[in-house]
Each structure stands twice: as structure tokens, then as C-alpha cells.
Design a protein around this motif. Sequence first.
Motif, short mmCIF file in Angstrom:
data_model
loop_
_atom_site.label_atom_id
_atom_site.label_comp_id
_atom_site.label_asym_id
_atom_site.label_seq_id
_atom_site.Cartn_x
_atom_site.Cartn_y
_atom_site.Cartn_z
N VAL A 1 0.83 -1.21 0.00
CA VAL A 1 0.00 0.00 0.00
C VAL A 1 0.86 1.26 0.00
N LEU A 2 1.90 1.29 0.82
CA LEU A 2 2.76 2.47 0.90
C LEU A 2 3.96 2.39 -0.04
N GLY A 3 4.21 1.22 -0.58
CA GLY A 3 5.39 1.06 -1.43
C GLY A 3 5.15 1.18 -2.90
N ALA A 4 3.89 0.98 -3.34
CA ALA A 4 3.61 0.89 -4.77
C ALA A 4 3.92 2.19 -5.52
N TYR A 5 3.40 3.32 -5.04
CA TYR A 5 3.58 4.57 -5.78
C TYR A 5 5.03 5.04 -5.80
N PRO A 6 5.76 5.02 -4.67
CA PRO A 6 7.18 5.39 -4.73
C PRO A 6 7.99 4.45 -5.62
N ALA A 7 7.65 3.15 -5.59
CA ALA A 7 8.39 2.18 -6.40
C ALA A 7 8.12 2.40 -7.89
N LEU A 8 6.86 2.61 -8.25
CA LEU A 8 6.52 2.85 -9.65
C LEU A 8 7.14 4.14 -10.15
N SER A 9 7.17 5.17 -9.30
CA SER A 9 7.76 6.44 -9.70
C SER A 9 9.27 6.32 -9.89
N ALA A 10 9.93 5.67 -8.93
CA ALA A 10 11.38 5.49 -9.04
C ALA A 10 11.75 4.64 -10.26
N GLY B 1 -0.77 9.72 -4.46
CA GLY B 1 -1.47 8.49 -4.81
C GLY B 1 -2.69 8.20 -3.96
N ALA B 2 -2.89 8.96 -2.88
CA ALA B 2 -4.01 8.69 -1.97
C ALA B 2 -5.37 8.69 -2.67
N LEU C 1 5.94 -5.60 -15.00
CA LEU C 1 5.74 -4.24 -14.47
C LEU C 1 6.50 -3.21 -15.29
N SER C 2 7.73 -3.52 -15.63
CA SER C 2 8.58 -2.52 -16.26
C SER C 2 8.19 -2.19 -17.70
N LEU C 3 7.75 -3.17 -18.46
CA LEU C 3 7.42 -2.90 -19.86
C LEU C 3 6.18 -2.00 -20.00
N PRO C 4 5.08 -2.28 -19.28
CA PRO C 4 3.96 -1.34 -19.32
C PRO C 4 4.34 0.04 -18.79
N LEU C 5 5.19 0.07 -17.77
CA LEU C 5 5.62 1.35 -17.19
C LEU C 5 6.46 2.14 -18.19
N THR D 1 -0.74 8.69 -16.04
CA THR D 1 -0.45 10.11 -16.18
C THR D 1 0.26 10.67 -14.95
N LEU D 2 -0.18 10.24 -13.78
CA LEU D 2 0.36 10.78 -12.54
C LEU D 2 1.86 10.55 -12.40
N LEU D 3 2.33 9.37 -12.76
CA LEU D 3 3.74 9.04 -12.54
C LEU D 3 4.69 9.95 -13.30
N PRO D 4 4.52 10.15 -14.62
CA PRO D 4 5.40 11.10 -15.33
C PRO D 4 5.21 12.54 -14.87
N VAL D 5 3.97 12.93 -14.57
CA VAL D 5 3.72 14.31 -14.12
C VAL D 5 4.43 14.57 -12.79
N ALA D 6 4.32 13.64 -11.85
CA ALA D 6 4.98 13.81 -10.55
C ALA D 6 6.49 13.86 -10.69
#
Length: 216
Positions: free
Chosen positions: A45-54, A90-91, A193-197, A136-141
Motif C-alpha cells: 500500500v505504501l510502497g507501490a507509488y514510490p516504487a513505480l515512480s522510481a 497516490g491517496a 511491471l517494467s514494460l507497461p511502465l 499520467t500521474l507518474l510522469p507528471v509527478a
Amino acid sequence: MTASTTDDLAAGGWAGRVMVFLRVGTQLVAVNALVALGTLAGAVVLGAYPALSAGGGLLARLAAGTPSEHLWREFWSAYRAGFRRLNLLGAPLTVGFLLLTLDASVLAAASPGPVKAALTVGVVALATYLVLTLATLLPVARRYDDVPAARTWRFVAVAPLLSPVTSLAVLAVLVVLAVTFTYVAVLVPLVGLSLPLLASGWLVDQRLTTVDARAA
């Protein structure tokens, strides 16, 4: 394909092509593993967004032809630096995905008929919107890391609707990858995960570059 990658291919001939594709493949697999580890490190829950962004940041560099030479260090550095901000951003998505889960459970228990058909349309529409918003959020952030969360979300919330071509392209790519992963399941633990990202991030980045150029 970037100018850097083209130069590598031209300079190295057949051997150069092999090395470039090996480098890309290796980084895709490595980033896939790092995103999974980062997600688990934050109890999902707390790791997904930071991990996807990094991971998205490393993949954006790969797409730009300037791949990282220190994946492990740079991933965790970006993960820690963006942990609080990415979870804040991400909330709303987390709430949306919880609502989607609830709607899907109601849909599964509903009897066939008009009500279930309407629920199905609603669930599909919500799922599509949430996926596009996350893409959209990940590249924008990443690109606008000094913009307040409220302002970021004002843009992200409407971007999938205001950029229909990009949204359709992202959806098409994700559907193709989902079908591919269904038939070639061995790819899921390697690049699931990485290819769609990488693909969705590149498409959204192209749109953001156009928006920035118009605003300049």
C-alpha cells in the motif's frame, strides 16, 4: 529511437545492435525486480507509488538513451526521496481502487439483467479512468516535482479526458501487453511491471513535452 541509440547501432554494426538490445533487456528486467521489491518494502500500500515512480524515472532515462549505470543506488535514492510525496499524490487513486474493488464485488454478486449490465459499464469505465490517471500521474509527478499536490491533481484528474489520443494510445499498448503476457506468461515475472511502465510513461512524456512547448 533516440539519437544516442542510433549512434550506438551505427557504430557497432551487428555487435552494437546486440549490445544495445541486451542493455535494454537487462535494465527492463532489473527495474521490474526493483519495482517489485520497492512495493513489498512499503507493504504494498505504501510502497507501490514510490516504487513505480522510481522505476519510471529509470525507464524514462532508458527511453531517452541515457540509461543509469547505478540502478540499485539510484532507484532507492529516488524511492526514499519521493516516498512521502508519492503516497500523498497516490491517496486519491488508492481510494478509487478501493471503490473499484467494492464495485467489482457487488457486480460479481449481482444477478444477470439490466442492473448488472449497467454496473459492468460503470466498473469498466472506472477501471479505465484509474489506469489512465495512474499512467499520467507518474510522469507528471516526476517532471514537475516542485508543484503542490492539489495543483498536480487538478491537471492529472482531467488529463486523460483532455488528451484522448494519448489515452487511447496508452490503452492500446496496455491491452496488447496484457494479451501478450496472457499467452507468454514467462514474461510476467521478467517485465510484467517494467514494460507497461516504460511504454505508458514514454507516451505520456511525449504529450507533456508537447504541452510544455505550447505553454512556453
